[in-house]
Enzyme design. Structure first.
Site, PDB file in Angstrom:
ATOM      1  N   PRO A 293      -7.811  12.762  11.821  1.00 23.15           N
ATOM      2  CA  PRO A 293      -6.462  12.332  12.171  1.00 23.15           C
ATOM      3  C   PRO A 293      -5.612  11.527  11.478  1.00 23.15           C
ATOM      4  O   PRO A 293      -6.299  10.263  11.256  1.00 23.15           O
ATOM      5  CB  PRO A 293      -6.810  11.899  13.684  1.00 23.15           C
ATOM      6  CG  PRO A 293      -7.896  12.570  14.050  1.00 23.15           C
ATOM      7  CD  PRO A 293      -8.763  12.689  12.751  1.00 23.15           C
TER       8      PRO A 293
ATOM      9  N   SER B 161       0.917  -1.203  -0.003  1.00 18.34           N
ATOM     10  CA  SER B 161       0.037   0.013   0.049  1.00 18.34           C
ATOM     11  C   SER B 161       0.733   1.280  -0.039  1.00 18.34           C
ATOM     12  O   SER B 161       2.007   1.235   0.550  1.00 18.34           O
ATOM     13  CB  SER B 161      -0.806   0.016   1.153  1.00 18.34           C
ATOM     14  OG  SER B 161      -1.492   1.281   1.380  1.00 18.34           O
TER      15      SER B 161
ATOM     16  N   TYR C  24      -1.564  -0.516  10.615  1.00 19.92           N
ATOM     17  CA  TYR C  24      -1.663  -1.385   9.460  1.00 19.92           C
ATOM     18  C   TYR C  24      -0.585  -0.935   8.540  1.00 19.92           C
ATOM     19  O   TYR C  24      -0.297  -1.691   7.787  1.00 19.92           O
ATOM     20  CB  TYR C  24      -3.224  -0.748   8.841  1.00 19.92           C
ATOM     21  CG  TYR C  24      -3.309  -1.158   7.521  1.00 19.92           C
ATOM     22  CD1 TYR C  24      -3.023   0.072   6.581  1.00 19.92           C
ATOM     23  CD2 TYR C  24      -3.650  -2.362   6.778  1.00 19.92           C
ATOM     24  CE1 TYR C  24      -3.148  -0.221   4.982  1.00 19.92           C
ATOM     25  CE2 TYR C  24      -3.878  -2.608   5.425  1.00 19.92           C
ATOM     26  CZ  TYR C  24      -3.483  -1.465   4.622  1.00 19.92           C
ATOM     27  OH  TYR C  24      -3.686  -1.493   3.200  1.00 19.92           O
TER      28      TYR C  24
ATOM     29  N   LYS D 157       2.289  -3.458   6.615  1.00 18.97           N
ATOM     30  CA  LYS D 157       2.685  -3.460   4.989  1.00 18.97           C
ATOM     31  C   LYS D 157       4.153  -3.380   4.925  1.00 18.97           C
ATOM     32  O   LYS D 157       4.844  -4.299   4.435  1.00 18.97           O
ATOM     33  CB  LYS D 157       1.832  -2.417   4.420  1.00 18.97           C
ATOM     34  CG  LYS D 157       0.308  -2.776   4.376  1.00 18.97           C
ATOM     35  CD  LYS D 157      -0.073  -4.085   3.641  1.00 18.97           C
ATOM     36  CE  LYS D 157      -1.434  -4.335   3.353  1.00 18.97           C
ATOM     37  NZ  LYS D 157      -1.857  -5.788   2.796  1.00 18.97           N
TER      38      LYS D 157
ATOM     39  N   ASP E 270      -4.641  11.790   8.449  1.00 16.48           N
ATOM     40  CA  ASP E 270      -4.556  12.075   6.846  1.00 16.48           C
ATOM     41  C   ASP E 270      -3.516  12.995   6.565  1.00 16.48           C
ATOM     42  O   ASP E 270      -3.229  13.919   7.272  1.00 16.48           O
ATOM     43  CB  ASP E 270      -6.024  12.772   6.758  1.00 16.48           C
ATOM     44  CG  ASP E 270      -7.150  11.797   6.454  1.00 16.48           C
ATOM     45  OD1 ASP E 270      -6.581  10.663   6.281  1.00 16.48           O
ATOM     46  OD2 ASP E 270      -8.230  12.143   6.079  1.00 16.48           O
TER      47      ASP E 270
END
Ligand code: WQD
Length: 334
Positions: free
Chosen positions: A290, A124, A148, A152, A292
């Site tokens: 929050p 991602s 998350y 990755k 972003d």
């Protein structure tokens, strides 16, 4: 090739299964149905007239997954299965680290044991953290803002080290930007369980009247209209990128951005959706979310050159197909 697709009944996985079969590959699907539905298997069969072999398994369970490798001569693995909500990962870090990392290690161990030499990993753009766009694959990764994203980045490092230690284990790390849209049939699309996280499923559910309005997180970013800018890519283009990646995977570790190379703002997406589909999407601008970042889009030159792959579908086609899928939800029972 005989390809194992984990998470093959999910949003991106199911579209990739269709493109693999259209390219004459044989597909075996492993999925635990935690964020997908078994009727997607029927829909895949309807679209391509082939019913892939399906195993309902948790990919962290080595014994269950090994049964697939003993029953089938697997020649390649495309690993989608994983928990993928940024927000949820902050509140459930152990679940995310365990599920996303152990599944990657179980699959890698079985690939080495059974001589499977091709491994494509669903990564991602989150691994880039907050860095200037356009993002190139070679840029040094910084710590991401959530568990998350860390799973990755860690999975990428685990697979890289394994490939460096085992000459016959080739890896392709595919860094997605923002997948949206749906199959042209309207049979498959993004259908998250519960309240959506991502923008487009929220837009379609507001347009359908299932949710009262869209909340737009901030319009004070340094962007074209103040709202967040992302690289939205049609899920079918993304799926085709996976076919090219596994077909062109020969040795070592390869990393590719799968995006369009263009940034689109939230308001531009919402306005395109309303214009193309002639439907209202009431929205309210609220505070920033929050975590972003303002702008994130890809440099896609490496995938274009090395994989002979380029995203072709437009924003208008993305919003058209997303709406077409949403409208058909519940109308088609197979
Ligand atoms: C897009 C834009 C929001 C919802 C995440 C993951 C990434 C990948 C894609 C898995 C942002 C705005 C959103 C809403 C809004 N997932 N927005 N209202 O955060 O770019 O990326 O999903 O691989 O890893 O990080 O996607 O769709 O959540 O947000 O205004 O209700 O839409 O602020 O600018 P994001 P998103």
């Amino acid at each position: 090739m005989n390809i194992l697709v984990t998470g093959g009944l999910g949003f991106i996985g199911s579209h990739t299964v269709i493109e693999l079969i259209k390219s004459n590959h044989t597909v075996v699907i492993a999925d635990n149905l935690i964020n997908s539905k078994i009727d997607v298997l029927n829909k895949i069969e309807t679209v391509v007239n082939v019913r892939p072999t399906f195993y309902q398994v948790d990919v962290t369970n080595e014994l269950d997954v090994e049964e697939i490798f003993t029953n089938h001569k697997i020649e390649g693995v495309i690993h989608f299965a994983g928990l993928k909500s940024v927000g949820e990962s902050v509140s459930k870090p152990l679940e995310y680290y365990y599920n996303n990392l152990v599944s990657t290690m179980v699959l890698s161990k079985l690939c080495l044991k059974y001589g499977v030499e091709k491994f494509v990993f669903s990564s991602s753009a989150t691994v880039y953290g907050d860095q200037p766009s356009p993002l190139k694959e070679e840029v040094e990764l910084k710590r991401t803002t959530n568990p998350y994203g860390e799973t990755k980045a860690m999975s990428e490092r685990i697979l890289t080290d394994i490939a460096n230690a085992h000459e016959k284990f080739a890896v392709s790390l595919l860094r997605y930007f923002n997948p949206v849209g749906a199959h042209e049939s309207g049979l498959l699309g993004e259908n998250p369980n519960g309240i959506p996280n991502n923008l487009m499923p929220f837009v379609t559910k507001v347009a359908k009247g299932e949710l009262p309005k869209l909340t737009i997180f901030g319009d004070d970013y340094d962007t074209v209209d103040g709202t967040g800018v992302r690289d939205y890519i049609h899920v079918v283009d993304l799926a085709k990128g996976h076919v090219k990646a596994i077909e062109n995977l020969n040795k070592g570790v390869n990393c590719y951005n799968l995006g369009t190379g263009k940034g689109t703002s939230v308001l531009e997406m919402v306005n395109a959706f309303m214009r193309v589909n002639q439907v209202a999407v009431p929205y309210e601008i609220v505070d920033r979310r929050p975590g972003d970042i303002a702008t994130c889009y890809a440099d896609v030159s490496k995938a274009e050159y090395e994989l002979d792959w380029k995203a072709e579908l437009t924003i208008d086609e993305m919003v058209r197909d997303a709406w077409n899928f949403e409208q058909k939800q519940g109308l088609i029972e197979l």
